[in-house]
Write a protein that holds these residues in place. Structure first.
Motif, PDB file in Angstrom:
ATOM      1  N   UNK A  53       0.763  -1.078   0.194  1.00  0.00           N
ATOM      2  CA  UNK A  53      -0.031   0.056   0.014  1.00  0.00           C
ATOM      3  C   UNK A  53       0.889   1.238   0.104  1.00  0.00           C
ATOM      4  N   UNK A  54       1.874   1.094   0.734  1.00  0.00           N
ATOM      5  CA  UNK A  54       2.682   2.330   1.025  1.00  0.00           C
ATOM      6  C   UNK A  54       3.487   2.693  -0.586  1.00  0.00           C
ATOM      7  N   UNK A  55       3.920   1.509  -0.940  1.00  0.00           N
ATOM      8  CA  UNK A  55       4.395   1.837  -2.521  1.00  0.00           C
ATOM      9  C   UNK A  55       3.593   2.143  -3.542  1.00  0.00           C
ATOM     10  N   UNK A  56       2.254   1.628  -3.662  1.00  0.00           N
ATOM     11  CA  UNK A  56       1.257   1.972  -4.568  1.00  0.00           C
ATOM     12  C   UNK A  56       0.877   3.280  -4.385  1.00  0.00           C
ATOM     13  N   UNK A  57       0.346   3.647  -3.066  1.00  0.00           N
ATOM     14  CA  UNK A  57      -0.499   4.965  -2.597  1.00  0.00           C
ATOM     15  C   UNK A  57      -0.112   6.117  -3.635  1.00  0.00           C
ATOM     16  N   UNK A  58       1.394   6.377  -3.525  1.00  0.00           N
ATOM     17  CA  UNK A  58       1.696   7.694  -4.279  1.00  0.00           C
ATOM     18  C   UNK A  58       1.184   7.685  -5.720  1.00  0.00           C
ATOM     19  N   UNK A  59       1.224   6.667  -6.341  1.00  0.00           N
ATOM     20  CA  UNK A  59       1.099   6.386  -7.716  1.00  0.00           C
ATOM     21  C   UNK A  59      -0.517   6.327  -8.041  1.00  0.00           C
ATOM     22  N   UNK A  60      -1.216   6.203  -6.887  1.00  0.00           N
ATOM     23  CA  UNK A  60      -2.808   5.962  -7.127  1.00  0.00           C
ATOM     24  C   UNK A  60      -3.436   7.128  -7.983  1.00  0.00           C
ATOM     25  N   UNK A  61      -3.282   8.346  -7.261  1.00  0.00           N
ATOM     26  CA  UNK A  61      -3.997   9.450  -8.050  1.00  0.00           C
ATOM     27  C   UNK A  61      -3.621   9.606  -9.692  1.00  0.00           C
ATOM     28  N   UNK A  62      -2.409   9.172  -9.913  1.00  0.00           N
ATOM     29  CA  UNK A  62      -1.891   9.265 -11.235  1.00  0.00           C
ATOM     30  C   UNK A  62      -2.565   8.170 -12.321  1.00  0.00           C
ATOM     31  N   UNK A  63      -2.515   6.941 -11.584  1.00  0.00           N
ATOM     32  CA  UNK A  63      -2.780   5.872 -12.196  1.00  0.00           C
ATOM     33  C   UNK A  63      -4.597   5.860 -12.522  1.00  0.00           C
ATOM     34  N   UNK A  64      -5.144   6.792 -11.589  1.00  0.00           N
ATOM     35  CA  UNK A  64      -6.540   7.058 -11.657  1.00  0.00           C
ATOM     36  C   UNK A  64      -7.024   7.632 -12.859  1.00  0.00           C
ATOM     37  N   UNK A  65      -5.948   8.216 -13.453  1.00  0.00           N
ATOM     38  CA  UNK A  65      -6.410   8.991 -14.812  1.00  0.00           C
ATOM     39  C   UNK A  65      -6.102   8.148 -16.197  1.00  0.00           C
ATOM     40  N   UNK A  66      -5.630   7.284 -15.996  1.00  0.00           N
ATOM     41  CA  UNK A  66      -5.005   6.449 -17.192  1.00  0.00           C
ATOM     42  C   UNK A  66      -6.169   5.293 -17.400  1.00  0.00           C
ATOM     43  N   UNK A  67      -6.346   4.905 -18.774  1.00  0.00           N
ATOM     44  CA  UNK A  67      -7.401   3.746 -19.086  1.00  0.00           C
ATOM     45  C   UNK A  67      -6.421   3.088 -20.104  1.00  0.00           C
ATOM     46  N   UNK A  68      -7.364   1.848 -20.532  1.00  0.00           N
ATOM     47  CA  UNK A  68      -6.661   1.003 -21.706  1.00  0.00           C
ATOM     48  C   UNK A  68      -5.518   0.723 -21.700  1.00  0.00           C
ATOM     49  N   UNK A  69      -4.737   0.794 -22.938  1.00  0.00           N
ATOM     50  CA  UNK A  69      -3.353   0.427 -23.165  1.00  0.00           C
ATOM     51  C   UNK A  69      -2.273   1.263 -22.219  1.00  0.00           C
ATOM     52  N   UNK A  70      -2.576   2.436 -22.096  1.00  0.00           N
ATOM     53  CA  UNK A  70      -1.624   3.243 -21.401  1.00  0.00           C
ATOM     54  C   UNK A  70      -1.628   2.812 -19.818  1.00  0.00           C
ATOM     55  N   UNK A  71      -2.909   2.351 -19.295  1.00  0.00           N
ATOM     56  CA  UNK A  71      -2.771   1.945 -17.850  1.00  0.00           C
ATOM     57  C   UNK A  71      -2.198   0.782 -18.125  1.00  0.00           C
ATOM     58  N   UNK A  72      -2.462  -0.113 -18.682  1.00  0.00           N
ATOM     59  CA  UNK A  72      -1.655  -1.336 -18.683  1.00  0.00           C
ATOM     60  C   UNK A  72      -0.019  -1.300 -18.903  1.00  0.00           C
ATOM     61  N   UNK A  73       0.442  -0.306 -19.735  1.00  0.00           N
ATOM     62  CA  UNK A  73       1.698  -0.207 -20.015  1.00  0.00           C
ATOM     63  C   UNK A  73       2.511   0.452 -18.812  1.00  0.00           C
TER      64      UNK A  73
END
Lengths: 312, 247, 298
Positions: free
Chosen positions: A91-111
């Motif tokens: 959770x500590x590792x992922x949390x900082x990236x959560x708001x960023x990744x919340x804006x991605x979809x499809x192939x870009x989220x996957x990549x």
């Protein structure tokens, strides 16, 4: 919700009882599928919101390494604490990236999820202090203050993993049936309308990413405890690919299906190694194609046709 | 009592004037028809009111409160809802789940454990469907529904939280000729009972004449005429630029 | 100075074969809108096929320099046999579906090919060293370089220029460009989009196999070579921009140089630097360094 909890308890009781009768190899297989199943459950949770993560290995490895390090370096041996450490670290590792990744979809989220997991892989491979490409071993954990005798190690770990898996699965089911869970499904179908109806798409996606990380981290910690060994491969893209395979096979409608699918993976891997070497990936690949083509909602959709409960 | 007020709204996109000093004050309970040819600025107006677009200039107030800088989510919370020209629904979910999802979204403070389909919410959702006689479709997937039914559901979803103001974007477009009036009867009847203030974008002048208590005509981003339906539709400028019927 | 040249040479050498492979990957995405996970598998098949052909040529007593032809033949065979089968038999079934779904389909294909290669060629490594020494060593500015590496750079540049010229200066290329911009509109203008897809896929696979064939003399060809190639080539096309030729070139150079720099100055960074670059690009400029100009959709 009470019904779900009751079901969960019943399943747990059955598993714990059945485990006493099962042979050691089956116990180990189910232990691994349960631990790995949790990681895939995280992917399924995100899939309900419409995104597929190709980098769940990131949190799987984070949880595994955290548990192993806490055990080896800090001397903590209690399995439950180690599982919590795994989940917490992820959770500590992922949390900082959560708001960023919340804006991605499809192939870009996957990549992007893929890239992040490979960054960790790259770091771990070259970290001599963490054993580099070989990783390192972890000693057997203790359970509730008791050390586990050799004769019972298989069953003890099985019971531990299965209990945590059932607990978290029950919680996941409650979450899926909740308001948040339904809104996630709505986001998958039509984000715009969800915003126009007053809910924040980004907040739901960000939280789901963190919850998925927790599941992956706990899964990783449990896997390390069962294997006794951790290595950078946990974060490699092919490992993440296997978790995705299980998620697609299971579909996002049924929690039980995720563990069934995870078991299928382990069974295929074991049996093919024993009887038809060099065919397990072939089998998985064909399985995946068949599911994508003919059963796009996954095995879980088959479950639902036979159960009383309404689909999602 | 003025419930919605738009004053001096201006908006342009790369040189195209989409809104030019648009000023409209809507009183509670009014049924305002918004007419104008394509590109006249009706949809831009709706998008600004619902927070999807920010006006370059001007001010929008809802019951006296400035909502100009707010986004769609916040404006929905304040009681403004909209339906869409092309129904924006959740295709793989059942009709009932669409209503339940809307209910969940509108709740605010999304719960992670309270069931989305408990008795109370189901009752609310079914009541929402009953308003438009959609209960029979409750278990069907939206993807299987006919166009007119989807339109009704789109509006039913928008009404989930009993908004004080409802914007309907072309409620009868894409609906077959025989269904147009029945659909509008159902919708307006339900809205009358709820005493909702309605603004609806429409191209069909018969519908406008029948259901609007007031008509606002747009042309090139400006308000061309604003008043009682008969007067506006008879106006020479309106006939030239909007309805196409020569005086 | 010596180190700088070595780093440069290493980086460019690595970038050469990587560019050939990535060019194929980016083309397939540009035309078919499919991000092909199995692309690296076709690289491996190309390497295995090259090994087979080189061995055959040797048994038939052909002159050593003909082993180069063997490499080429290997790639052509792979493309000609496997590509149409894959595109028509498998991918076509899923056209029009979600782009992530197609990634999953190609991932399934990757799994299948991994084992098929083991079943056909076994699990022991193959060594195809014969061609590597064909060009001897070349002295440039006091440093000795393997001729083969330089030849590889030449091939990479030729491929790049060839593809660019083919797309922009030939009639057939213009048709392909039309399909890249909008298959729908191209179809409505009478273009046989299915044929363009098949051809583009075949050419993309040919490039993957060629990359594998040309690299075969430098590595030991064994199960698992595809796995690293898959992920590295993904990094390249993401950095450069999906569907862009210049992007594939710049991306390959960036990855090649980053790796070379790390290996020679700070080895711990060798692996993660590539993926960190990939992540950074995705975070700050998701469409990549060279955004494909997207046509307006009606």
């Amino acid at each position: 919700m009470k019904k779900t909890a009751a079901m969960g308890l019943a399943v747990l009781a059955a598993l714990l009882a059945g485990g006493l009768l099962a042979p050691k190899w089956l116990l180990f297989l189910v232990t691994m599928s349960a631990a790995n199943g949790l990681v895939s459950l995280g992917i399924v949770l995100m899939m309900r919101g419409g995104v597929v993560s190709f980098g769940q290995g990131l949190v799987f490895a984070a949880g595994g390494y955290a548990a192993a390090l806490v055990s080896n370096k800090l001397g903590v041996s209690d399995a439950l604490l180690l599982a919590a450490a795994g989940g917490g670290a992820a959770v500590l590792l992922a949390a900082p990236f959560a708001p960023l990744l919340a804006r991605y979809r499809g192939i870009f989220f996957a990549m992007l999820t893929l890239a992040l997991s490979m960054v960790l892989y790259g770091v771990l491979m070259k970290s001599e202090s963490l054993g580099g490409s070989d990783g390192f071993n972890m000693r057997r954990p203790t359970l509730l203050g008791f050390s586990i005798p050799d004769a019972w190690s298989g069953y003890a770990l099985y019971a531990l993993v299965v209990t945590i898996a059932v607990l978290l699965s029950t919680a996941a089911r409650v979450y899926f049936d909740s308001a948040r869970g339904l809104v996630a499904l709505a986001i998958r179908e039509n984000e715009l309308r969800v915003e126009y109806l007053g809910a924040s798409v980004r907040r739901v996606m960000a939280l789901d990413f963190v919850l998925a990380a927790f599941l992956g981290g706990v899964g990783g910690a449990l896997a390390v405890m069962a294997l006794g060994h951790i290595e950078p491969q946990f974060s490699y893209w092919t490992t993440s690919g296997e978790f995705v395979f299980v998620s697609i096979l299971a579909g996002h409608h049924s929690v039980a299906a995720v563990f069934a699918a995870s078991l299928v993976l382990e069974l295929v891997r074991s049996f093919s190694s024993a009887y038809f070497p060099n065919t397990w990936q072939l089998a998985l690949g064909l399985f995946l194609l068949i599911v994508i083509r003919f059963l796009p909602k996954g095995l879980g959709s088959l479950f639902n046709r036979f159960s009383r409960q309404a689909a999602p | 009592m003025t419930v919605l007020s738009a004053r001096g709204l201006c908006k342009h996109f790369d040189g195209v004037v989409a809104a030019d000093q648009v000023t409209i004050e809507v009183a509670a309970g009014e049924r305002v028809g918004l007419i104008g040819s394509n590109g006249a600025g009706k949809t831009t107006f709706v998008n600004m009111i619902t927070g999807y677009l920010k006006p370059d200039q001007g001010r929008i107030e809802l019951q006296g409160r400035d909502i100009t800088p707010l986004g769609p989510r916040q404006i929905e919370r304040l009681g403004v809802a909209r339906s869409f020209q092309i129904p924006q629904l959740f295709p793989e979910l059942s009709v009932l789940d669409n209503m339940l999802a809307a209910d969940a979204c509108a709740q605010g403070g999304l719960s992670a454990w309270q069931p989305a389909r408990d008795a109370a919410r189901r009752a609310r959702a079914e009541a929402g469907l009953d308003r438009f006689s959609l209960r029979e479709h409750a278990a069907r997937r939206v993807a299987e529904l006919a166009g007119g039914v989807r339109k009704l559901l789109d509006i039913a979803v928008a009404l989930t939280r009993a908004p004080s103001v409802l914007l309907l974007d072309e409620p009868t477009s894409g609906v077959s000729v025989e269904e147009k009036f029945p659909v509008m009867e159902t919708v307006m009847g339900a809205l009358d009972r709820a005493r909702t203030t309605v603004l609806f974008v429409e191209h069909d002048m018969e519908i406008v004449q029948r259901y609007a208590s007031r008509v606002v005509a747009f042309y090139s981003g400006r308000v061309l005429a604003d008043g009682a339906p008969a007067a506006v539709l008879a106006d020479a400028e309106v006939r030239r630029h909007v309805t196409g019927a020569e005086a | 100075m010596n180190t700088a040249l070595t780093i440069l040479a290493d980086g460019v050498a690595y970038a050469s074969w990587l560019f050939i492979v990535a060019l194929g990957l980016t083309l397939v995405f540009g035309v078919l809108k499919i991000l092909n996970v199995a692309h690296g598998s076709f690289y491996a098949v190309g390497a295995y096929a090259a090994a087979t052909f080189v061995a055959w040529f040797a048994t038939w007593g052909f002159a050593p320099w003909l082993s180069l032809i063997a490499l080429l033949l290997g790639s052509v065979a792979v493309a000609a046999l496997l590509a149409p089968l894959t595109e028509r038999g498998l991918l076509r079934v899923f056209y029009g579906r979600d782009e992530v779904l197609l990634v999953l389909v190609t991932y399934a294909l990757f799994l299948v090919l991994e084992d098929l290669m083991k079943l056909v060629w076994g699990v022991n490594p193959y060594f195809v060293t014969a061609p590597y020494g064909l060009f001897g060593n070349v002295q440039i500015g006091g440093q000795s370089y393997v001729g083969y590496d330089l030849a590889l750079v030449a091939v990479a540049i030729t491929c790049g220029l060839g593809v660019w010229w083919g797309l922009n200066r030939t009639r057939a290329g213009k048709v392909v460009l039309a399909v890249i911009h909008s298959a729908e509109i191209a179809a409505s203008m009478g273009v046989n989009v299915g044929r363009v897809y098949t051809f583009a896929f075949m050419f993309g696979i040919f490039l993957a196999a060629l990359g594998g064939a040309l690299t075969a003399p430098m590595i030991s060809v064994q199960p698992g070579v595809s796995v690293a190639v898959v992920i590295v080539s993904f990094a390249v096309v993401i950095i450069g921009g999906l569907g862009s030729i210049e992007g594939a070139a710049i991306g390959a150079l960036i990855v090649g140089m980053a790796r070379s720099l790390a290996v020679h100055t700070w080895p711990p960074a060798e692996l993660f630097s590539i993926y960190a670059a990939m992540a950074v690009v995705l975070i700050f400029r998701p469409e990549g360094l060279f955004q494909r100009v997207k046509a307006r959709r009606i």
